[in-house]
Design a protein around this motif. Structure first.
Motif, PDB file in Angstrom:
ATOM      1  N   PHE A 166       0.963  -1.199   0.148  1.00  0.00           N
ATOM      2  CA  PHE A 166       0.072  -0.054  -0.154  1.00  0.00           C
ATOM      3  C   PHE A 166       0.707   1.209  -0.063  1.00  0.00           C
ATOM      4  N   GLY A 167       1.851   1.404   0.760  1.00  0.00           N
ATOM      5  CA  GLY A 167       2.852   2.330   0.793  1.00  0.00           C
ATOM      6  C   GLY A 167       3.578   2.659  -0.614  1.00  0.00           C
ATOM      7  N   VAL A 168       3.849   1.661  -1.062  1.00  0.00           N
ATOM      8  CA  VAL A 168       4.529   1.960  -2.443  1.00  0.00           C
ATOM      9  C   VAL A 168       3.462   2.295  -3.462  1.00  0.00           C
ATOM     10  N   LEU A 169       2.326   1.660  -3.317  1.00  0.00           N
ATOM     11  CA  LEU A 169       1.276   2.394  -4.281  1.00  0.00           C
ATOM     12  C   LEU A 169       0.763   3.600  -4.157  1.00  0.00           C
ATOM     13  N   VAL A 170       0.961   4.237  -2.834  1.00  0.00           N
ATOM     14  CA  VAL A 170       0.625   5.715  -2.728  1.00  0.00           C
ATOM     15  C   VAL A 170       1.698   6.411  -3.251  1.00  0.00           C
ATOM     16  N   ALA A 171       3.105   6.100  -2.963  1.00  0.00           N
ATOM     17  CA  ALA A 171       4.307   6.620  -3.547  1.00  0.00           C
ATOM     18  C   ALA A 171       4.247   6.839  -4.954  1.00  0.00           C
ATOM     19  N   SER A 172       3.716   5.586  -5.483  1.00  0.00           N
ATOM     20  CA  SER A 172       3.541   5.790  -7.095  1.00  0.00           C
ATOM     21  C   SER A 172       2.546   6.588  -7.448  1.00  0.00           C
ATOM     22  N   TYR A 173       1.341   6.696  -6.764  1.00  0.00           N
ATOM     23  CA  TYR A 173       0.467   7.715  -7.107  1.00  0.00           C
ATOM     24  C   TYR A 173       0.886   9.082  -7.083  1.00  0.00           C
ATOM     25  N   THR A 175       6.623  15.009  -3.707  1.00  0.00           N
ATOM     26  CA  THR A 175       5.333  15.946  -3.199  1.00  0.00           C
ATOM     27  C   THR A 175       5.125  14.914  -1.790  1.00  0.00           C
ATOM     28  N   LEU A 176       3.933  15.741  -1.069  1.00  0.00           N
ATOM     29  CA  LEU A 176       3.510  15.052   0.182  1.00  0.00           C
ATOM     30  C   LEU A 176       2.965  13.594  -0.077  1.00  0.00           C
ATOM     31  N   ILE A 177       2.366  13.369  -1.055  1.00  0.00           N
ATOM     32  CA  ILE A 177       1.897  12.082  -1.533  1.00  0.00           C
ATOM     33  C   ILE A 177       3.096  11.155  -1.217  1.00  0.00           C
ATOM     34  N   ASN A 178       4.322  11.531  -2.109  1.00  0.00           N
ATOM     35  CA  ASN A 178       5.559  10.831  -2.266  1.00  0.00           C
ATOM     36  C   ASN A 178       5.883  10.324  -0.715  1.00  0.00           C
ATOM     37  N   ILE A 179       5.894  11.335   0.121  1.00  0.00           N
ATOM     38  CA  ILE A 179       6.424  11.349   1.323  1.00  0.00           C
ATOM     39  C   ILE A 179       5.701  10.373   2.316  1.00  0.00           C
ATOM     40  N   ALA A 222      19.679  -1.746   7.389  1.00  0.00           N
ATOM     41  CA  ALA A 222      20.468  -0.613   6.653  1.00  0.00           C
ATOM     42  C   ALA A 222      19.991  -0.155   5.425  1.00  0.00           C
ATOM     43  N   GLY A 223      19.208  -1.198   4.735  1.00  0.00           N
ATOM     44  CA  GLY A 223      18.564  -0.784   3.354  1.00  0.00           C
ATOM     45  C   GLY A 223      17.441   0.084   3.561  1.00  0.00           C
ATOM     46  N   VAL A 224      16.689   0.045   5.020  1.00  0.00           N
ATOM     47  CA  VAL A 224      15.751   1.184   5.073  1.00  0.00           C
ATOM     48  C   VAL A 224      16.318   2.325   5.026  1.00  0.00           C
ATOM     49  N   VAL A 225      17.372   2.599   5.614  1.00  0.00           N
ATOM     50  CA  VAL A 225      18.071   3.754   5.781  1.00  0.00           C
ATOM     51  C   VAL A 225      18.604   4.132   4.354  1.00  0.00           C
ATOM     52  N   VAL A 226      18.886   3.481   3.652  1.00  0.00           N
ATOM     53  CA  VAL A 226      19.379   3.656   2.028  1.00  0.00           C
ATOM     54  C   VAL A 226      18.115   4.378   1.508  1.00  0.00           C
ATOM     55  N   VAL A 227      17.093   3.605   1.591  1.00  0.00           N
ATOM     56  CA  VAL A 227      16.084   4.048   0.914  1.00  0.00           C
ATOM     57  C   VAL A 227      15.407   5.515   1.352  1.00  0.00           C
ATOM     58  N   LEU A 228      15.592   5.608   2.686  1.00  0.00           N
ATOM     59  CA  LEU A 228      15.186   7.035   3.184  1.00  0.00           C
ATOM     60  C   LEU A 228      16.143   8.076   2.553  1.00  0.00           C
ATOM     61  N   LEU A 229      17.415   7.873   2.634  1.00  0.00           N
ATOM     62  CA  LEU A 229      18.481   8.601   1.967  1.00  0.00           C
ATOM     63  C   LEU A 229      18.282   9.094   0.822  1.00  0.00           C
ATOM     64  N   SER A 230      17.811   8.214   0.044  1.00  0.00           N
ATOM     65  CA  SER A 230      17.827   8.224  -1.639  1.00  0.00           C
ATOM     66  C   SER A 230      16.769   9.019  -1.869  1.00  0.00           C
ATOM     67  N   ALA A 231      15.583   8.855  -1.189  1.00  0.00           N
ATOM     68  CA  ALA A 231      14.264   9.452  -1.268  1.00  0.00           C
ATOM     69  C   ALA A 231      14.507  11.002  -1.033  1.00  0.00           C
ATOM     70  N   LEU A 232      15.345  11.565   0.261  1.00  0.00           N
ATOM     71  CA  LEU A 232      15.289  12.707   0.596  1.00  0.00           C
ATOM     72  C   LEU A 232      16.670  13.538   0.313  1.00  0.00           C
ATOM     73  N   LEU A 233      17.883  12.768   0.119  1.00  0.00           N
ATOM     74  CA  LEU A 233      19.128  13.618  -0.315  1.00  0.00           C
ATOM     75  C   LEU A 233      19.249  13.397  -1.685  1.00  0.00           C
ATOM     76  N   PHE A 234      19.151  12.262  -2.532  1.00  0.00           N
ATOM     77  CA  PHE A 234      19.448  12.374  -3.585  1.00  0.00           C
ATOM     78  C   PHE A 234      18.284  12.404  -4.711  1.00  0.00           C
ATOM     79  N   ALA A 235      17.220  12.978  -4.378  1.00  0.00           N
ATOM     80  CA  ALA A 235      15.964  13.116  -5.124  1.00  0.00           C
ATOM     81  C   ALA A 235      16.189  14.017  -6.473  1.00  0.00           C
ATOM     82  N   ASP A 236      15.877  13.368  -7.559  1.00  0.00           N
ATOM     83  CA  ASP A 236      16.386  14.562  -8.730  1.00  0.00           C
ATOM     84  C   ASP A 236      15.127  14.840  -9.197  1.00  0.00           C
ATOM     85  N   THR A 237      13.918  14.590  -8.709  1.00  0.00           N
ATOM     86  CA  THR A 237      12.749  15.237  -8.922  1.00  0.00           C
ATOM     87  C   THR A 237      12.105  15.664  -7.378  1.00  0.00           C
ATOM     88  N   LYS A 238      11.316  16.866  -7.697  1.00  0.00           N
ATOM     89  CA  LYS A 238      10.607  17.364  -6.316  1.00  0.00           C
ATOM     90  C   LYS A 238       9.693  16.160  -5.717  1.00  0.00           C
TER      91      LYS A 238
END
Length: 317
Positions: free
Chosen positions: A150-157, A287-291, A269-285
């Motif tokens: 469900f979380g991935v579907l929301v982020a995809s939306y 959205t609140l739905i993403n977060i 550690a993979g959870v931390v990597v996902v979070l860092l990739s989403a916040l620090l290395f985001a090459d697109t803006k």
């Protein structure tokens, strides 16, 4: 005396944290590095299959040099043709598939979203594990899988520039990684040969390189030759060598993590990597739905890790 006796554990704990930080930094940085190399706006080497093949050849050569020439690392004996064909080749093939499809996905989507899709890895591992008889269906596990999905579907939306071709490539890479983990677990449970991580890398890397060579010859090599005549891509030996070296370092950091902690720590550690990739290395803006979707999925992965930790503790008792 009490202070002296407490120093070794403290030093070991500090060393473990250093390995953990090294893994997180290399894993997050390598994602961005690969995207940078493949991007037509940056290094302009838009051949994910060729790049992955280069990584595996680089890894194979350096494993051979370290183990056979300098003899810094040790490879266990006992590998037979039966074990290699029934276990190592499937693992190497799935590893090649994971890296190839995962790197290809960077051509079609943002770094943050591509890596966020990897949060469904526990779902794929669980489904395939049930099919292979390695996992048991439980109500709690099904609930965790639903939360992650469900979380991935929301982020995809919430993804503004979603590209479904990239999604297909990334999910194919996730399935390949899940199959690789299943094959590795089967190999471990067979108990016919106990391989340390360095040995696994020594045997798997050449196999993965061969598995990548065949599709590269038919899919990317002709295109590279045609594009080379029109000078539509760039070859930067130093950048590609550094990129391969970083990939090799990332693989070694995983081995160090497993040796000094556990496979569960890699998942956490993979959870931390996902979070860092989403916040620090985001090459697109973002959205609140993403977060919001990221938060749900990461919470589900954290619950999965906690569930697996409790199972390991009970099994150890």
């Amino acid at each position: 005396m009490a202070d002296q006796s407490s120093n070794p554990p403290a030093r070991e704990g500090m060393l473990t944290y250093c390995y953990l930080l090294l893994y997180i930094a290399l894993s997050s940085g390598q994602i961005f590095f690969n995207k940078w190399v493949l991007s037509s706006k940056e290094i302009n080497f838009p051949y994910p299959l060729g790049l992955t093949l280069l990584h595996m050849v680089f890894s194979s050569v350096h494993c051979f040099i370290l183990t056979k020439f300098f003899k810094i690392l040790k490879v266990e004996d006992g590998m037979t043709l039966d074990i290699y064909t029934s276990s190592v080749i499937p693992i190497g093939a799935m590893f090649a598939m994971t890296l190839w499809l995962g790197n290809t996905a960077y051509l079609y989507m943002s770094v943050a979203f591509a890596h966020m899709l990897k949060a469904v890895m526990p779902v794929a591992v669980f489904i395939l594990g049930v099919a292979a008889g390695l996992e048991v269906i439980s109500t709690r596990m099904l609930l965790i899988m639903c939360v992650i999905s469900f979380g991935v579907l929301v982020a995809s939306y919430g993804e503004i520039n979603i590209n479904w071709i990239g999604v297909v490539y990334q999910m194919g890479g996730v399935v390949g990684e899940a199959l690789r983990l299943i094959f590795m677990e089967i190999l471990v449970k067979r108990k016919v040969l106990k391989l340390n991580p360095i040995s696994m890398m020594y045997y798997v890397s050449p196999c993965s390189a061969l598995c990548l060579l065949v599709p590269w010859v038919f899919l990317e090599k002709p295109k590279m030759m045609d594009d080379a005549q029109g000078a539509t891509w760039s070859f930067h030996p130093m950048v590609l060598t550094l990129n391969s070296l970083c990939t090799f370092g990332l693989n070694l950091s995983v081995f160090l993590m497993i040796q000094h902690t556990s496979a569960l720590t890699i998942r956490v550690a993979g959870v931390v990597v996902v979070l860092l990739s989403a916040l620090l290395f985001a090459d697109t803006k973002l959205t609140l739905i993403n977060i919001f979707g990221y938060a749900i999925a990461i919470g589900g992965v954290a619950a999965y890790n906690n569930f697996k930790l409790k199972k390991e503790v009970v099994r150890g008792c």
